[in-house]
Design an enzyme around this catalytic site. Structure first.
Site, PDB file in Angstrom:
ATOM      1  N   SER A  67      -0.530  41.541   6.938  1.00  0.00           N
ATOM      2  CA  SER A  67      -1.145  42.805   6.522  1.00  0.00           C
ATOM      3  C   SER A  67      -1.185  43.789   7.685  1.00  0.00           C
ATOM      4  CB  SER A  67      -2.574  42.563   6.038  1.00  0.00           C
ATOM      5  OG  SER A  67      -2.589  41.670   4.954  1.00  0.00           O
TER       6      SER A  67
HETATM    7  N1  SAH Z   1      -3.873  37.284   5.268  1.00  0.00           N
HETATM    8  C1  SAH Z   1      -2.506  37.490   5.692  1.00  0.00           C
HETATM    9  C2  SAH Z   1      -1.696  38.265   4.671  1.00  0.00           C
HETATM   10  C3  SAH Z   1      -0.694  37.394   4.037  1.00  0.00           C
HETATM   11  S1  SAH Z   1       0.224  38.113   2.697  1.00  0.00           S
HETATM   12  C4  SAH Z   1      -2.517  38.141   7.083  1.00  0.00           C
HETATM   13  O1  SAH Z   1      -3.393  37.842   7.859  1.00  0.00           O
HETATM   14  O2  SAH Z   1      -1.641  38.910   7.384  1.00  0.00           O
HETATM   15  C5  SAH Z   1      -0.432  37.187   1.336  1.00  0.00           C
HETATM   16  C6  SAH Z   1      -0.254  35.698   1.379  1.00  0.00           C
HETATM   17  O3  SAH Z   1      -0.781  35.170   0.163  1.00  0.00           O
HETATM   18  C7  SAH Z   1       1.190  35.204   1.447  1.00  0.00           C
HETATM   19  O4  SAH Z   1       1.321  34.399   2.584  1.00  0.00           O
HETATM   20  C8  SAH Z   1       1.356  34.381   0.170  1.00  0.00           C
HETATM   21  O5  SAH Z   1       2.177  33.240   0.335  1.00  0.00           O
HETATM   22  C9  SAH Z   1      -0.075  34.003  -0.146  1.00  0.00           C
HETATM   23  N2  SAH Z   1      -0.379  33.638  -1.542  1.00  0.00           N
HETATM   24  C10 SAH Z   1       0.071  34.207  -2.679  1.00  0.00           C
HETATM   25  N3  SAH Z   1      -0.478  33.608  -3.756  1.00  0.00           N
HETATM   26  C11 SAH Z   1      -1.304  32.629  -3.274  1.00  0.00           C
HETATM   27  C12 SAH Z   1      -2.159  31.661  -3.891  1.00  0.00           C
HETATM   28  N4  SAH Z   1      -2.281  31.575  -5.220  1.00  0.00           N
HETATM   29  N5  SAH Z   1      -2.859  30.831  -3.096  1.00  0.00           N
HETATM   30  C13 SAH Z   1      -2.753  30.908  -1.735  1.00  0.00           C
HETATM   31  N6  SAH Z   1      -1.956  31.792  -1.115  1.00  0.00           N
HETATM   32  C14 SAH Z   1      -1.244  32.650  -1.862  1.00  0.00           C
END
Ligand code: SAH
Length: 228
Positions: A67
């Site tokens: 993010s």
């Molecule tokens: N929090 C992260 C942002 C990651 S983007 C940061 O610090 O930058 C969102 C993430 O959600 C992705 O890695 C994706 O694989 C995960 N994701 C999507 N659906 C999910 C689910 N049902 N359970 C757990 N993770 C999920």
């Protein structure tokens, strides 16, 4: 996290000051957490020179992104994290956001049991994040669970704060149930086609729910049972 020896400290400081000027970072504690966490340690090495741009970055070839710093700051301000809060994050990615939450709930990073539970559905990313947390000394406070976080993580519930970092079709009921009275949840929710709103959900001490729309955002889709 010896900031004195960190070659990126000045760049990080500049970014944090920019976010303060823009009014995105409002509180001293969110500012401190973002100054302390080395974002460059949570991204893919081929993106190092962009670590302190205020933009999302791809996490290798997983199709997922870390993010943007302003989004992490906005969500952390809305969560109003207090020291000792138990936190659930859905969507660990590389672990950057969870690391900032760890500093907010346990500035010494030395809690006897985890306070931040973060669930990641992608195996490569769950492993990447675990390595990042242990290398950087976050592993006492942060616990990574590989699995479907759309239904929360009841094993460690209830939580003071829940943050979902992928866009959901609607707010999953299990997440509402796993939030403590007086708890705060921040979650992007699909509104119309290709449009998402950042929703803030608060549960009062009698369990009553209030949701507020904090404005349009862009996140990758939430997968799993309560996802797309
Ligand atoms: N929090 C992260 C942002 C990651 S983007 C940061 O610090 O930058 C969102 C993430 O959600 C992705 O890695 C994706 O694989 C995960 N994701 C999507 N659906 C999910 C689910 N049902 N359970 C757990 N993770 C999920």
């Amino acid at each position: 996290m010896e900031t004195g020896e960190d070659p990126y400290f000045q760049e990080r400081k500049r970014l944090v000051e920019q976010l303060v000027e823009e009014g995105v970072i409002k509180s001293e504690k969110v500012k401190e957490a973002m100054l302390r966490v080395p974002r460059h340690e949570f991204i893919w090495p081929n993106r190092l020179e962009q670590a302190y741009y205020d933009t999302p970055l791809p996490l290798g070839d997983t199709g997922q992104t870390i993010s943007a710093p302003h989004m992490v700051a906005i969500m952390n301000e809305l969560l109003e994290v207090r020291v000792g809060d138990r936190i659930l994050e859905v969507g660990t990615g590389g672990g950057y956001h969870a690391a900032t939450l760890a500093v907010l709930t346990c500035p010494g990073l030395d809690s006897p049991s985890p306070l931040v539970y973060t669930v990641e559905i992608n195996h490569v990313l769950a492993e990447f994040a675990k390595k990042n947390f242990s290398r950087l000394g976050f592993d006492k406070v942060v616990n990574v669970i590989e699995g479907d976080g759309s239904k929360g993580y009841p094993e460690a519930s209830p939580y003071d704060c829940i943050v979902v970092t992928a866009a959901a079709p609607s707010i999953p009921q299990p997440l509402i149930e796993q939030l403590k009275p007086d708890g705060r949840m921040v979650i992007p929710v699909q509104s119309r086609f290709f449009e998402q709103d950042l929703m803030l959900l608060k549960k009062d001490k009698n369990g009553r729910i209030k949701t507020s729309n904090m404005g349009p955002v862009v996140f990758v889709p939430l997968r799993g049972e309560y996802g797309f």
